[in-house]
Design an enzyme around this catalytic site. Structure first.
Site, mmCIF file in Angstrom:
data_model
loop_
_atom_site.group_PDB
_atom_site.id
_atom_site.type_symbol
_atom_site.label_atom_id
_atom_site.label_comp_id
_atom_site.label_asym_id
_atom_site.label_seq_id
_atom_site.Cartn_x
_atom_site.Cartn_y
_atom_site.Cartn_z
ATOM 1 C CG ASN A 87 8.278 -7.670 2.343
ATOM 2 O OD1 ASN A 87 7.061 -7.576 2.520
ATOM 3 N ND2 ASN A 87 9.108 -6.660 2.612
ATOM 4 C CE1 TYR A 152 2.695 -3.571 -4.746
ATOM 5 C CE2 TYR A 152 0.295 -3.644 -4.743
ATOM 6 C CZ TYR A 152 1.507 -3.897 -4.110
ATOM 7 O OH TYR A 152 1.522 -4.476 -2.881
#
Length: 247
Positions: A87, A152
């Site tokens: 995560n 990202y």
């Protein structure tokens, strides 16, 4: 849930904390990995105060030595990890022509390389046990793109590809590998991105068919299912949690 040992990276806040708490509530022992060791320990204490079993471990996922040491600690304190939730993530909002090489490499190191290293460090334990569950948290931006987040989006796209490869390589060994690309989820990382002016919360909610911003618990609920015994026939899949924004 069956009381197995789970590792959740970036597990001290936002989506990671919600996943850690949800897995612990389902009787898993949870190792909260976070680069902020104090936050990891605080998260573990909050889980134990709620009746779960958890430990906090200071791990920077950009450092393979720290990952290996963290996994060793998990083995000694909780047993072999057979659930891994990757995560940990970072956005670094920057217009494309202003991205520095350092910022680009950081985006790759946290979002993609860290996922690779954690998988490589933990899969041997899953192979020994003949059972494993990996959930990689990617991003709905891999479907639509997102201006100002080239590093990202690129790294998270790589996470989707890695997920599919690992699912094919290890499916016959009892290991499933899936990815959740969250949509517009109310987390500290999202709020920091909003503060840069890239997003407007009300405008994004207006684009969401269910009419609300997502919560970390929405992602945690899906993750809890994917790491369960009942999800054993689901692997290599992209399971969107996005309120209908991407269908």
């Amino acid at each position: 849930m069956s009381g197995r040992t789970a590792i959740v990276t970036g597990g001290a806040s936002g989506i990671g904390l919600a996943i850690s708490a949800r897995l612990a509530a389902g009787n898993d022992q949870v190792a909260v990995f976070d680069m902020n060791g104090d936050a990891a320990e605080a998260a573990a204490r909050s889980i134990e105060d709620a009746g779960g079993k958890a430990i906090g471990v200071a791990v920077d996922v950009t450092d393979r030595a720290q990952i290996d040491a963290g996994v060793d600690e998990v083995r000694s304190r909780l047993g072999r990890p057979t659930v891994l939730v990757n995560n940990a993530g970072v956005t670094i909002p920057t217009p494309f022509l202003e991205i520095t090489s350092q910022a680009w490499q950081q985006a790759m190191a946290v979002n993609l390389n860290g996922t690779f290293d954690c998988c490589q460090a933990v899969i041997p334990d899953m192979l020994e046990e003949g059972w494993g569950r990996i959930v990689n948290i990617s991003s709905s931006s891999v479907h639509s793109g997102s201006p100002g987040l080239a590093g990202y989006v690129t790294a998270k796209s790589g996470v989707v590809g890695l997920t599919k490869v690992l699912a094919l390589e290890f499916g016959r060994r009892g290991i499933t590998v899936n990815t959740i690309p969250p949509g517009f989820i109310d987390t500290p990382m999202l709020r920091r991105t909003v503060d840069t002016g890239l997003f407007d919360v009300d405008a994004q909610v207006a684009k969401t068919p269910v009419g609300r911003i997502g919560m970390p618990e929405d992602v945690a609920a899906t993750c809890a299912f994917l790491v369960s015994e009942e999800a054993g026939y689901i692997t290599g899949q992209i399971i969107g949690v996005n309120g209908g924004r991407n269908t």
